[in-house]
Design a protein around this motif. Structure first.
Motif, PDB file in Angstrom:
ATOM      1  N   HIS A  22       0.720  -0.995   0.115  1.00 11.38           N
ATOM      2  CA  HIS A  22      -0.071  -0.383   0.291  1.00 11.38           C
ATOM      3  C   HIS A  22       1.457   0.894  -0.135  1.00 11.38           C
ATOM      4  N   ALA A  23       0.688   2.309  -1.128  1.00 11.07           N
ATOM      5  CA  ALA A  23       1.899   3.157  -1.157  1.00 11.07           C
ATOM      6  C   ALA A  23       0.956   4.351  -0.730  1.00 11.07           C
ATOM      7  N   TYR A  24       1.047   5.235  -0.343  1.00 11.77           N
ATOM      8  CA  TYR A  24       0.662   6.394  -0.377  1.00 11.77           C
ATOM      9  C   TYR A  24       1.362   7.471   0.131  1.00 11.77           C
ATOM     10  N   MET A  25       0.801   8.745   0.485  1.00  5.66           N
ATOM     11  CA  MET A  25       1.880   9.985   0.402  1.00  5.66           C
ATOM     12  C   MET A  25       1.652  10.631   1.766  1.00  5.66           C
ATOM     13  N   LYS A  26       2.808  10.689   2.103  1.00  2.00           N
ATOM     14  CA  LYS A  26       2.670  11.464   3.428  1.00  2.00           C
ATOM     15  C   LYS A  26       3.836  12.617   3.857  1.00  2.00           C
ATOM     16  N   PRO A  30       6.740   9.973  -0.527  1.00  2.24           N
ATOM     17  CA  PRO A  30       5.769   8.886  -1.259  1.00  2.24           C
ATOM     18  C   PRO A  30       6.572   7.808   0.417  1.00  2.24           C
ATOM     19  N   CYS A  31       5.384   6.846   0.024  1.00  3.10           N
ATOM     20  CA  CYS A  31       5.423   6.436   1.731  1.00  3.10           C
ATOM     21  C   CYS A  31       5.037   5.114   1.457  1.00  3.10           C
ATOM     22  N   ALA A  32       5.360   3.352   2.010  1.00  8.24           N
ATOM     23  CA  ALA A  32       5.061   2.120   1.215  1.00  8.24           C
ATOM     24  C   ALA A  32       4.829   1.790   2.498  1.00  8.24           C
TER      25      ALA A  32
END
Length: 137
Positions: A22-26, A30-32
């Motif tokens: 699950h990749a997302y922006m924080k 980018p974070c995973a």
């Protein structure tokens, strides 16, 4: 103390390696994160349900060594009964989910206590999982 039992089941082939990314922006970066797949959650739930009736009243105490013998018997489906299964899943990957569930069910205090393991996988006319847990001296 030695405990042994046979679980008549079709062994799961999904192992602890079945993860979803699950990749997302924080904060603009980018974070995973890896999460268990739905197939892995189902395999763990299946193992938990089949192991639960065999859970001991008390776990093997912390610090006590344990030997674990497991025989994974997959449906032969035309292969010779008792012949070795040389295809995936790998035995170490099968064991991870099993030992995690056995820890949750308090077979032992911590799966680090498992000092000796004998793990086999083969094709069998009667499929299932044979488990033997032995507290070592």
């Amino acid at each position: 103390m030695t405990t042994q039992f046979f679980i008549p089941m079709r062994p799961p082939t999904t192992t602890h390696n079945a993860k979803e990314l699950h990749a997302y922006m924080k904060g603009g970066k980018p974070c995973a994160v890896l999460h268990d797949s739905s197939e892995l959650k189902a395999a763990r739930a299946k193992l938990h349900a089949y192991l639960a009736p065999h859970a001991p009243e008390k776990p093997i105490p912390a610090g006590r060594p344990v030997r674990l013998l497991v025989k994974w018997m997959f449906p032969a489906e035309g292969r010779p009964d008792g012949s070795w299964r040389t295809s995936k899943p790998d035995t170490d990957n099968l064991e991870k989910a099993l030992k995690d569930e056995m820890t949750r069910l308090h077979f032992w205090h911590d799966d680090a206590q498992v000092c000796s393991e004998i793990i086999e996988k083969f094709w069998a006319d009667i499929c299932g999982v044979f488990v033997q847990v032995e507290e070592l001296a």
